[in-house]
Design a protein around this motif. Structure first.
Motif, PDB file in Angstrom:
ATOM      1  N   ASN A  82       0.819  -1.214   0.000  1.00  0.00           N
ATOM      2  CA  ASN A  82       0.000   0.000   0.000  1.00  0.00           C
ATOM      3  C   ASN A  82       0.851   1.261   0.000  1.00  0.00           C
TER       4      ASN A  82
ATOM      5  N   GLN B 173       2.116   1.684  -3.517  1.00  0.00           N
ATOM      6  CA  GLN B 173       1.035   2.181  -4.368  1.00  0.00           C
ATOM      7  C   GLN B 173       0.683   3.626  -4.024  1.00  0.00           C
ATOM      8  N   LEU B 174       0.804   3.995  -2.761  1.00  0.00           N
ATOM      9  CA  LEU B 174       0.613   5.389  -2.360  1.00  0.00           C
ATOM     10  C   LEU B 174       1.615   6.281  -3.074  1.00  0.00           C
TER      11      LEU B 174
ATOM     12  N   HIS C  66      -5.208   4.633  -0.909  1.00  0.00           N
ATOM     13  CA  HIS C  66      -4.053   3.873  -0.447  1.00  0.00           C
ATOM     14  C   HIS C  66      -3.651   4.236   0.981  1.00  0.00           C
TER      15      HIS C  66
ATOM     16  N   ARG D 105      -6.091   2.161   3.033  1.00  0.00           N
ATOM     17  CA  ARG D 105      -5.679   0.755   3.002  1.00  0.00           C
ATOM     18  C   ARG D 105      -4.417   0.524   3.826  1.00  0.00           C
TER      19      ARG D 105
END
Length: 106
Positions: free
Chosen positions: A43, A46-47, A62, A65
């Motif tokens: 995460n 992806q952030l 994100h 999450r």
């Protein structure tokens, strides 16, 4: 998807294009299962990507999450500021603002 209430536009897209969105969600799950990274680390990566492409909604998603998977506010802020030398202060500044949208609620 996150256990949080999903954004209205996402729910609309899921309703209008359910098979497509279901496929994208499953694709993401498969990719995460393919490697050794834990959910929190995935995460945060992806952030960083969401920040780099200036996607406020994905940044919010994100962060939510990452929190659900054990990330602290300090880890999230650190992940964001680490990007400064790569993507620049203005983008990082915007991302810090977007992060605050979520983290101030926690």
């Amino acid at each position: 998807m996150s256990k949080q209430k999903l954004p209205e536009h996402y729910l609309f897209e899921k309703k209008e294009h359910q098979e497509f969105i279901d496929g994208i969600e499953e694709f993401g799950k498969v990719l995460k299962r393919q490697g050794p990274l834990d959910e929190k680390t995935a995460n945060l990566i992806q952030l960083a990507a969401a920040i780099a492409i200036h996607s406020e909604g994905a940044v919010h998603s994100h962060i939510r999450r990452a929190i659900e998977n054990g990330a602290t506010a300090e880890e999230i802020y650190h992940a964001i500021v680490l990007l400064t030398s790569t993507i620049g202060f203005p983008t990082v500044s915007a991302a810090l603002s977007w992060a605050g949208d979520i983290l101030r609620k926690k």
